[in-house]
Design an enzyme around this catalytic site. Structure first.
Site, short mmCIF file in Angstrom:
data_model
loop_
_atom_site.label_atom_id
_atom_site.label_comp_id
_atom_site.label_asym_id
_atom_site.label_seq_id
_atom_site.Cartn_x
_atom_site.Cartn_y
_atom_site.Cartn_z
N THR A 1 2.48 30.75 -33.38
CA THR A 1 3.94 30.70 -33.43
C THR A 1 4.43 30.31 -34.82
OG1 THR A 1 3.99 28.38 -32.76
CG2 THR A 1 4.10 30.04 -31.01
N TYR B 1 14.99 23.99 -33.12
CA TYR B 1 13.69 24.65 -33.10
C TYR B 1 13.72 25.77 -32.07
CZ TYR B 1 8.53 24.93 -32.68
OH TYR B 1 7.22 25.34 -32.67
N HIS C 1 -0.89 23.41 -22.92
CA HIS C 1 -0.34 24.22 -24.01
C HIS C 1 -1.33 24.58 -25.11
CE1 HIS C 1 2.57 26.14 -26.40
NE2 HIS C 1 3.57 25.30 -26.29
#
Length: 816
Positions: free
Chosen positions: A649, A636, A496
């Site tokens: 983000t 979230y 990620h």
């Protein structure tokens, strides 16, 4: 996020007493081995190729620098201006005016220029002047473009645009995006220097939005105390002090938060990334539309398209993504898609990216064995065709012996980062063993191809295999691993840190779309590979053409033999590996992952209700979670901030006052339908507004996070910020766009109803919470990936999935 029979069988890796250089790189290399000093100079044709590549890179950089002007137009202007000035008499104002006199005087002070003939001096001075004019024009154009991209009013307007937005759109479209006579085609990073910088929003706005999202999850007295703490924070000098530091940083950085986000959230995180950070993606939604169910033929074709995608990124020929084909997004994350790895450290990790010329192989993992496959010809370095890649892959599979003992060494990458870094340093970087070279081959690979020996059938089984496998054959640190199962199904496993899910999903979508678009050319009816075709011309992002091979050409191109990589596993290292496998499988057993499809309706019905499809799903999740837990918790949802340079983000806090009002009303029989619909639309509008705020850098959590970093770094006591970030995310959600490619890229103009991918998923953010990834496919279906921990007594992924489907059904009943 390979090998050969006939001509190529895997061979042992280069040993300790051979070259430590890699001849496959075809570059000048210097190395020191136990045998002495080694200088490797490639064949002159490869030196010439390196020179050509350097020239191409310079050309690309110049083209990006000059954009939106066309290079040919620039050359024509410079040549025309220089020629015009040179042919004018010395009395002409261009040669005798104030500007000309100043240039002439300046040039006279440059050494040796006075010895040059006057015509030559006039020529090169006029060329420099023309180049200066061009640079000024380009600078003004990019400054104006940054001004245009700083306007975000279009986000808040519906289909009916204001005159200002219409004028703004016309400037973008005809001044920069449409090629026309003046504006050239934008390359991959053409917009990078024109994208606006991300600045911190006002503290008061951030705190106000934070309180609004905390109100529904707190008791009244607790919330009043929080409001008092927030007021004290805003009124004190602490908030102003923290904000001042952030503003100072924003003056010298393109993005005030991204580097800290990557450094402190990802790279300095010490827990395992195996389930806690990495994510997976499924490639095939409908087995009936799979072009082939043969493992090796399909792997060969898709590997070829991955190589094309890598080449297009390297040459910057991948077109920048634009919202509504108008507003460009930051493409910076694409730099690390290939040839990259997350290197563990004892205190902090780092992302390492190799140049394209330094990474020329794919790592293939098959039945626990590691192979290095070079998908380029041995003589010219040309990219292999799918049929040639297939020969190499067959060589690996057919030469594999059951006596080969899997090392399970990839299990080490599932450990916590400090432990893995220590083992890597102690056992895998010792120059006296094969391990250092083998590790380099693993980490430096373009990407990993996992040829798995399993054949998952259901979505849940496929997800488990992609995300977890057996805990021993997913190299968690690699940017992405491309997985091909025995039954032909495909997917990805992605680290990620280097990028967010939409980036690798965009590339994966293109790879799958090209396969579907050209399946009639590369596959036979039974799913085997056609061997009498080859690519036609230079591959482009829009399409990759195919043609029949020229008669008599055959399979003459020399292929490079794959290497079977070996590890030196001592008794102590074997113990560490066994421990890692045990821990990985325990973590796998603790994960409760369920994937389901909802096909009763899709976003088509949602749009008819006048709601945002994403808001609709988020409200359904709130309904499901409330029914599951009997309370509301902090939720979230990821939102992108790629409208800004280096954007990553922001967090949409989906649990709000408006969403909670709707959830309570939906289950209240005393509330009539009209009131429920009104609350539904109010909650949807509130969610949409918050989503837009996040997209333009006016969210809550990244600002609070950046202030916390400053507070810790400067030793400033800021308890409000610290406490604000300590509230756990019990429901963590995310959506990856189903279609990011331009309309018409997929066959039949499909928008996700025929050829669809069920997206992917991730682990829960809290041990007593849920992780939910969802996908909106076309107008007809949704997919949900629900994860939780089996040891948590309050969660059950199957139970929440049923609540989600029921919530969607109940919400659909509100439509008359």
């Amino acid at each position: 996020m390979a090998e050969a029979r006939a001509a190529c069988h895997p061979v042992p890796a280069i040993g300790l007493h051979s070259f430590r250089v890699d001849p496959a790189l075809h570059t000048t290399q210097v190395a020191v081995s136990s045998d002495g000093f080694v200088l490797y100079v490639p064949h002159p044709k490869f030196i010439w190729r390196s020179i050509r590549r350097a020239v191409h890179e310079i050309r690309t950089q110049v083209q990006t620098l000059l954009w939106p002007l066309r290079p040919r137009l620039v050359l024509a202007f410079v040549g025309g201006f220089s020629g015009f000035v040179s042919y004018q008499p010395s009395s002409h104002w261009l040669r005798s005016g104030p500007i000309a006199a100043a240039l002439w005087n300046f040039d006279s002070k440059v050494p040796f220029t006075k010895y040059l003939p006057t015509p030559l001096r006039v020529a090169y001075l006029s060329v420099n002047t023309a180049a200066g004019i061009i640079l000024v024009v380009v600078f003004v154009q990019k400054l104006f473009l940054r001004l245009l991209l700083s306007y975000h009013g279009w986000l808040t307007e519906g289909r009916k645009r204001s005159k200002l937005t219409t004028f703004w759109g016309a400037c973008l479209k005809y001044g920069y995006l449409n090629r026309g006579l003046v504006a050239g085609k934008p390359l991959l990073y053409a917009f990078q220097y024109a994208l606006p910088s991300l600045k911190p929003p006002p503290v008061e706005e951030t705190v106000e939005k934070f309180l609004h999202t905390m109100e529904p999850i707190m008791e009244e007295e607790e919330f009043e105390n929080l409001k008092d703490e927030a007021k004290d924070f805003v009124d004190s000098g602490v908030a102003k002090q923290l904000q001042t530091y952030l503003w100072r940083k924003s003056l010298i950085a393109r993005n005030y938060v991204t580097d800290w986000w990557v450094q402190f959230v990802y790279l300095r995180g010490r827990s395992s990334i195996f389930i806690n950070s990495n994510f997976y993606g499924i490639g095939d939604g409908d087995q009936e539309t799979m072009p082939s169910n043969k493992q090796l033929p399909r792997a060969s074709v898709l590997v070829y398209y991955w190589l094309i995608a890598r080449q297009l990124i390297d040459r910057e020929r991948l077109p920048p993504l634009c919202i509504n084909n108008l507003v460009p997004l930051c493409m910076d994350q694409y730099r690390s898609a290939f040839n990259s790895v997350r290197v563990p450290g004892r205190e902090t990790d780092r992302i390492k990216v190799w140049d394209m010329d330094e990474s020329k192989h794919i790592l293939v993992i098959y039945k626990g064995q590691y192979y290095s496959l070079v998908p380029y010809t041995q003589d010219t370095g040309a990219m292999l065709h799918p049929a040639e890649i297939l020969r190499l892959l067959k060589g690996i599979v057919e030469s594999h012996k059951d006596t080969y003992k899997p090392t399970n060494i990839a299990a080490l990458t599932t450990l916590d980062r400090t432990k893995w870094a220590t083992i890597r340093e102690d056992y895998l970087t010792d120059p006296r063993t094969h391990n250092r070279q083998t590790l380099d081959q693993v980490e430096r690979a373009m990407f990993i191809l996992n040829l798995d020996d399993t054949s998952p059938e259901t979505l849940t089984e496929t997800s488990h295999e992609l995300f977890l496998s057996d805990g021993t054959n997913r190299w968690s640190d690699k940017s992405f691993s491309f997985v091909v199962f025995k039954n032909g199904k495909v997917g990805i496993h992605t680290e990620h840190t280097w990028a967010d899910a939409p980036v690798i999903a965009h590339l994966f979508e293109w790879v799958l779309a090209m396969e579907q678009r050209n399946k009639g050319f590369v596959y036979n009816a039974d799913g085997t590979l056609q061997e009498n075709v080859e690519p036609k011309g230079q591959p482009k992002w829009g399409d990759v053409g195919w043609q029949s091979k020229r008669e008599g050409e055959g399979n003459k191109r020399p292929l490079r033999m794959p290497q079977k990589l070996t590890w030196t596993v001592t008794e102590s290292l074997e113990g560490e590996i066994k421990n890692a496998v045990t821990l990985a499988r325990k973590a796998m057993g603790d994960l409760d992952l369920v994937v389901t499809e909802h096909n009763a309706y899709g976003k088509g019905l949602v749009k008819k209700m006048g709601c945002s499809p994403d808001a609709w799903i988020q409200l359904a999740l709130q309904v499901a979670y409330f029914r599951d837990q009997g309370r509301f918790d902090l939720t979230y949802e990821s939102s992108m901030t790629r409208l800004f340079a280096e954007g990553r983000t922001e967090t949409i806090r989906s649990c709000s006052v408006e969403s909670c009002a709707f959830v309570r009303a939906l289950d209240d029989a005393s509330v009539d339908r009209d009131e429920k619909v009104r609350l539904l639309k109010a909650a949807s509008d509130a969610h949409t507004k918050q989503s837009r705020d996040c997209m333009v850098g006016k969210g809550v959590d990244r600002h609070l996070f950046a202030m916390y970093v400053v507070a810790v770094g400067k030793e400033i006591d800021a308890p409000f910020v610290r406490n604000a970030l300590s509230v756990p995310w019990k429901l963590s959600t995310s959506q990856v766009p189903q279609r990011q490619l331009p309309p018409g890229t997929w066959p039949k103009g499909d928008n996700g109803d025929i050829y669809y991918t069920p997206s992917g998923g991730f682990g829960p953010a809290a041990d007593d919470g849920y992780g939910v990834s969802y996908c909106l496919c076309g107008d007809t279906r949704f997919f949900f990936h629900v994860s939780s921990k089996t040891f948590a007594t309050n969660t059950d992924s199957t139970r929440l999935t049923k609540h989600i489907h029921q919530a969607l059904e109940d919400m659909a009943k509100l439509k008359q």
